[in-house]
Design a protein around this motif. Structure first.
Motif, PDB file in Angstrom:
ATOM      1  N   THR A 120     -17.464  -7.143 -13.642  1.00  0.00           N
ATOM      2  CA  THR A 120     -18.037  -7.731 -12.484  1.00  0.00           C
ATOM      3  C   THR A 120     -18.885  -9.088 -12.963  1.00  0.00           C
ATOM      4  O   THR A 120     -18.393 -10.179 -12.292  1.00  0.00           O
ATOM      5  CB  THR A 120     -19.159  -6.821 -11.764  1.00  0.00           C
ATOM      6  N   LEU A 121     -19.702  -8.888 -13.849  1.00  0.00           N
ATOM      7  CA  LEU A 121     -20.316 -10.077 -14.391  1.00  0.00           C
ATOM      8  C   LEU A 121     -19.495 -11.097 -14.844  1.00  0.00           C
ATOM      9  O   LEU A 121     -19.791 -12.344 -14.732  1.00  0.00           O
ATOM     10  CB  LEU A 121     -21.180  -9.568 -15.427  1.00  0.00           C
ATOM     11  N   THR A 122     -18.330 -10.813 -15.346  1.00  0.00           N
ATOM     12  CA  THR A 122     -17.545 -11.851 -16.016  1.00  0.00           C
ATOM     13  C   THR A 122     -16.424 -12.255 -15.077  1.00  0.00           C
ATOM     14  O   THR A 122     -15.514 -12.997 -15.417  1.00  0.00           O
ATOM     15  CB  THR A 122     -16.979 -11.478 -17.508  1.00  0.00           C
ATOM     16  N   SER A 123     -16.337 -11.528 -13.944  1.00  0.00           N
ATOM     17  CA  SER A 123     -15.298 -11.897 -13.171  1.00  0.00           C
ATOM     18  C   SER A 123     -15.298 -13.047 -12.638  1.00  0.00           C
ATOM     19  O   SER A 123     -16.474 -13.563 -12.056  1.00  0.00           O
ATOM     20  CB  SER A 123     -14.915 -10.878 -11.945  1.00  0.00           C
ATOM     21  N   ARG A 124     -14.112 -13.829 -12.351  1.00  0.00           N
ATOM     22  CA  ARG A 124     -14.103 -15.298 -11.731  1.00  0.00           C
ATOM     23  C   ARG A 124     -14.824 -15.518 -10.471  1.00  0.00           C
ATOM     24  O   ARG A 124     -15.757 -16.315 -10.543  1.00  0.00           O
ATOM     25  CB  ARG A 124     -12.773 -15.848 -12.018  1.00  0.00           C
ATOM     26  N   SER A 125     -14.707 -14.644  -9.510  1.00  0.00           N
ATOM     27  CA  SER A 125     -15.162 -14.868  -8.421  1.00  0.00           C
ATOM     28  C   SER A 125     -16.620 -14.714  -8.281  1.00  0.00           C
ATOM     29  O   SER A 125     -17.389 -15.313  -7.845  1.00  0.00           O
ATOM     30  CB  SER A 125     -14.232 -13.935  -7.263  1.00  0.00           C
ATOM     31  N   PHE A 126     -16.831 -13.743  -9.208  1.00  0.00           N
ATOM     32  CA  PHE A 126     -18.652 -13.469  -9.089  1.00  0.00           C
ATOM     33  C   PHE A 126     -19.314 -14.752  -9.918  1.00  0.00           C
ATOM     34  O   PHE A 126     -20.345 -15.096  -9.281  1.00  0.00           O
ATOM     35  CB  PHE A 126     -18.941 -12.404  -9.991  1.00  0.00           C
ATOM     36  N   LEU A 127     -18.836 -15.206 -10.927  1.00  0.00           N
ATOM     37  CA  LEU A 127     -19.197 -16.365 -11.515  1.00  0.00           C
ATOM     38  C   LEU A 127     -19.566 -17.512 -10.467  1.00  0.00           C
ATOM     39  O   LEU A 127     -20.278 -18.157 -10.500  1.00  0.00           O
ATOM     40  CB  LEU A 127     -18.402 -16.682 -12.726  1.00  0.00           C
ATOM     41  N   LEU A 128     -18.193 -17.721  -9.685  1.00  0.00           N
ATOM     42  CA  LEU A 128     -18.104 -18.761  -8.931  1.00  0.00           C
ATOM     43  C   LEU A 128     -19.315 -18.636  -7.810  1.00  0.00           C
ATOM     44  O   LEU A 128     -19.993 -19.476  -7.264  1.00  0.00           O
ATOM     45  CB  LEU A 128     -16.983 -18.910  -8.006  1.00  0.00           C
ATOM     46  N   GLN A 129     -19.549 -17.349  -7.249  1.00  0.00           N
ATOM     47  CA  GLN A 129     -20.515 -17.169  -6.255  1.00  0.00           C
ATOM     48  C   GLN A 129     -21.896 -17.300  -6.799  1.00  0.00           C
ATOM     49  O   GLN A 129     -22.677 -18.146  -6.228  1.00  0.00           O
ATOM     50  CB  GLN A 129     -20.454 -15.515  -5.644  1.00  0.00           C
ATOM     51  N   LEU A 130     -21.958 -16.753  -7.825  1.00  0.00           N
ATOM     52  CA  LEU A 130     -23.317 -17.096  -8.541  1.00  0.00           C
ATOM     53  C   LEU A 130     -23.557 -18.638  -8.854  1.00  0.00           C
ATOM     54  O   LEU A 130     -24.686 -19.178  -8.414  1.00  0.00           O
ATOM     55  CB  LEU A 130     -23.565 -16.391 -10.109  1.00  0.00           C
ATOM     56  N   GLY A 131     -22.627 -19.344  -9.155  1.00  0.00           N
ATOM     57  CA  GLY A 131     -22.438 -20.748  -9.504  1.00  0.00           C
ATOM     58  C   GLY A 131     -22.983 -21.439  -8.292  1.00  0.00           C
ATOM     59  O   GLY A 131     -23.806 -22.313  -8.237  1.00  0.00           O
ATOM     60  N   GLY A 132     -22.416 -20.891  -7.023  1.00  0.00           N
ATOM     61  CA  GLY A 132     -22.572 -21.897  -5.796  1.00  0.00           C
ATOM     62  C   GLY A 132     -24.274 -21.432  -5.573  1.00  0.00           C
ATOM     63  O   GLY A 132     -24.757 -22.459  -5.258  1.00  0.00           O
ATOM     64  N   PHE A 133     -24.776 -20.269  -5.498  1.00  0.00           N
ATOM     65  CA  PHE A 133     -26.014 -19.923  -5.310  1.00  0.00           C
ATOM     66  C   PHE A 133     -27.033 -20.661  -6.489  1.00  0.00           C
ATOM     67  O   PHE A 133     -28.079 -21.196  -5.728  1.00  0.00           O
ATOM     68  CB  PHE A 133     -26.062 -18.421  -5.652  1.00  0.00           C
ATOM     69  N   VAL A 134     -26.659 -20.775  -7.535  1.00  0.00           N
ATOM     70  CA  VAL A 134     -27.757 -21.448  -8.491  1.00  0.00           C
ATOM     71  C   VAL A 134     -27.727 -22.929  -8.032  1.00  0.00           C
ATOM     72  O   VAL A 134     -28.711 -23.656  -8.191  1.00  0.00           O
ATOM     73  CB  VAL A 134     -27.284 -21.352  -9.786  1.00  0.00           C
ATOM     74  N   ALA A 135     -26.492 -23.525  -7.851  1.00  0.00           N
ATOM     75  CA  ALA A 135     -26.280 -25.014  -7.688  1.00  0.00           C
ATOM     76  C   ALA A 135     -27.292 -25.259  -6.161  1.00  0.00           C
ATOM     77  O   ALA A 135     -28.163 -26.323  -6.228  1.00  0.00           O
ATOM     78  CB  ALA A 135     -25.007 -25.335  -7.163  1.00  0.00           C
ATOM     79  N   PHE A 136     -27.192 -24.301  -5.433  1.00  0.00           N
ATOM     80  CA  PHE A 136     -27.978 -24.456  -4.167  1.00  0.00           C
ATOM     81  C   PHE A 136     -29.508 -24.651  -4.552  1.00  0.00           C
ATOM     82  O   PHE A 136     -30.332 -25.419  -4.089  1.00  0.00           O
ATOM     83  CB  PHE A 136     -27.498 -23.350  -3.106  1.00  0.00           C
TER      84      PHE A 136
END
Ligand SMILES: Nc1ncnc2c1ncn2[C@@H]1O[C@H](COP(=O)(O)OP(=O)(O)OP(=O)(O)O)[C@@H](O)[C@H]1O
Ligand SMILES: [Mg+2]
Lengths: 282, 303
Positions: free
Chosen positions: B40-56
């Motif tokens: 889960t931690l390394t899955s692409r979509s999780f990283l993208l979701q996390l990325g979006g959140f962090v960017a915000f």
């Protein structure tokens, strides 16, 4: 499915279609779909209707089924008037339709679909209907899919279930509107096989619409060619191939000669339809 | 409790939910929890979701704190809001440790739920009836189309005049929006049903009543549930607006009140809470829909 041989053939399901006319939207666009369309179907006969697209095949089936009223003529089933100008027919389990795109209820399981007719009519208790449905399904090799939903089945299986759903009502006539149209060749020929088996076993009258001339000859006792709109029966081809039908017959002289006749007749109508500015041909 | 510990616990909960979701999908394979969490931690979509959140959050921090841009300078930063939210002793009296916080949540949830349930109980039959009977459709549709575009807030004064007290008025306004969304989606659902199902049912001997229960209702179900999800969202939307105008409790009231009292972090806490509740309620409607439409699930995703 009562007897293995067609013992009940020719007992009921004779249809007379006399001078039937159907005009859509008489006050407005005024589309004459059927005009003086007459044909006789003997009890237990397998009749195929071919003709160019838009010539009124489905219209004819819909008036027999009772989805649509007619504007002239009359339709008799076993001598009883089924539809006349004054009497709008209503659909009923004596004439069940199988649709081109399939109309199994996607929200019901296979078993619920098959038992729907008898239960809705109150003709059978639910247990009795279940038992009967299981019997019929297993006879066509579909016993392990009872709890599946139609969306999980292949198109060939879906159509087979739909035909069983119709037959469980013990209808006088089975009406099929291009049921195998969207199928690939392999599924289609498997479908022919089981439809013929069911026909040989039940001896029901079958009214079968198709675009596929080979399919029409291979399945039917009688192939009727419809004219382009306004539709009526232009040519009747008696098919005398013995039953049960075999695939080897597809290559026989007799078969090819019949096919040539049909191609010519349909082509003529298709050209007319094309010249009349109609849509694509059969 | 220390806010950092709470934060850590929250993160772990999110991870567990994520892993559990994955695990449900992968129930056919025997995969350990550890592996699942790593996946889960390394899955692409999780990283993208996390990325979006962090960017915000980063943009928020940069605009408000780091550069303190002219228009943004008065806003609270993300860190400040988060700490306030999780603080056992909040500066402005609202955090996950205070009773007031839950009072507001309960008020809002109660109002939204009441309105939503009423809207469903009345809207679904209304839509079915409109799709079912040509007469009823002709009778009601023009009226519905005329009333529907009236924004919910325009109803507030009348609602207060007609109904006893603010409370029913706020619920009424919320109900109204949800009702129209539900009714019209149900109508659309009935209209979307392929004619051949009706024909097949009639061939098989179904009477009018059976058509309603065996074809109309199940056939419209997918649209009904889409409608319910939208209606849930719409209910929260107009509820908060209503609470800002006429209420003593509730998240909408809290947000507006905090604005007047210059307690800006509380605004963000209220908004974030609305986001979470909105997401949870939509998910709840979705999962009920899935349960009721097993046939569709299997059709869409195979068996
Ligand atoms: N409800 C309707 N109102 C007006 N015209 C219609 C209606 N239904 C069918 N038609 C017209 O009647 C004609 C016959 O239609 P029908 O569906 O019976 O043709 P068909 O032979 O089944 O064609 P296909 O092979 O494409 O299925 C067509 O020209 C069609 O456009
Ligand atoms: Mg047709």
């Amino acid at each position: 499915m009562n007897t293995p041989e067609a013992a009940c053939r020719a007992s009921e399901g004779a249809m007379s279609i006399r001078d039937v006319g159907k005009i859509y939207d008489p006050e407005g666009v005024h589309v004459v779909a059927l005009k003086n369309c007459s044909l006789e179907i003997a009890a237990g006969e397998f009749v195929a209707i071919v003709g160019p697209s838009g010539c009124g095949k489905s219209t004819l089936l819909n008036t027999i089924a009772g989805f649509d009223g007619l504007t002239s003529g009359e339709i008799l089933l076993d001598g009883e008037p089924l539809a006349t100008v004054d009497k709008d027919p209503s659909p009923g389990p004596d004439r069940v339709v199988v649709f081109q795109h399939g109309a199994l209820f996607p929200w019901k399981t296979v078993l619920e679909n098959v038992t729907y007719g008898p239960v809705a009519q109150g003709a059978m208790s639910e247990e009795a209907a279940n038992k009967r449905a299981q019997e019929m399904l297993s006879r066509v090799g579909l016993n392990d899919i009872e709890t599946s939903y139609p969306g999980q089945l292949s198109s060939g299986m879906q159509r087979r279930v739909e035909i069983i759903r119709a037959l469980i009502n013990n209808p006088k006539v089975l009406l099929l509107d291009e049921p195998f149209r969207a199928m690939d060749t392999v599924t289609k020929s498997a479908s022919h096989q089981y439809l013929l088996e069911l026909y040989d076993a039940t001896g029901k009258t079958i009214f079968f619409i198709t675009h596929d001339l080979e399919e029409a000859i291979f399945l039917a006792d009688k192939v009727l060619v419809m004219t382009t709109r306004p539709g009526y029966i232009k040519k009747t081809l008696q098919v005398n191939l013995p039953r049960p039908r075999q695939y080897s017959m597809l290559a026989s002289e007799e078969f090819l000669a019949m096919k040539a006749q049909l191609v010519e007749a349909v082509h003529e109508e298709a050209v007319k339809a094309f010249e009349a500015g109609e849509r694509e041909m059969a | 409790m220390n806010p950092y510990i709470v934060l850590g616990l929250l993160l772990m909960a999110v991870l567990a939910v994520g892993a559990w979701q994955q695990k449900k999908k992968a129930h056919l394979y025997e995969i350990s929890w550890g592996h699942q969490i790593r996946k889960t931690l390394t899955s692409r979509s999780f990283l993208l979701q996390l990325g979006g959140f962090v960017a915000f959050v980063v943009v928020w921090e940069l605009t408000v704190k780091t550069f303190s841009l002219p228009w943004f300078s008065r806003l609270p930063g993300p860190w400040e809001c988060l700490l306030e939210w999780l603080s056992p002793d909040p500066d402005y009296g609202i955090s996950i440790y205070t009773e007031d916080y839950y009072t507001h949540i309960i008020y809002s949830t109660y109002r939204a739920t009441t309105a939503f349930v009423l809207a469903t109980l009345l809207g679904v039959p209304m839509g079915l009836l409109m799709g079912w009977s040509r007469k009823f459709y002709d009778y009601s549709y023009p009226l519905v189309e005329l009333i529907r575009p009236i924004p919910p807030l325009a109803w507030v004064p009348l609602a207060i005049l007609i109904l006893p007290g603010d409370e029913p008025a706020v619920i009424f306004v919320t109900f109204l929006v949800a009702f129209f969304v539900t009714a019209l989606n149900t109508l659309l659902g009935v209209e979307s049903i392929d004619e051949s199902y009706f024909r097949a049912a009639r061939c098989l001997g179904a009477d009018k009543r059976r058509l309603l229960f065996d074809v109309v209702l199940p056939g419209a179900m997918p649209f009904i549930f889409t409608g319910l999800q939208i209606s849930m969202g719409a209910a929260w939307f107009s509820l908060v607006a209503g609470e800002m105008i006429a209420a003593q409790y509730g998240l909408g009231f809290l947000i507006w009140d905090s604005y007047s009292l210059i307690q800006y972090p509380v605004i963000v806490i209220g908004m974030a809470t609305l986001g979470v509740i909105g997401w949870v309620s939509s998910a709840a409607v979705r999962s009920v829909g899935r349960k009721l439409m097993a046939w569709r699930e299997r059709e869409l995703y195979g068996s």
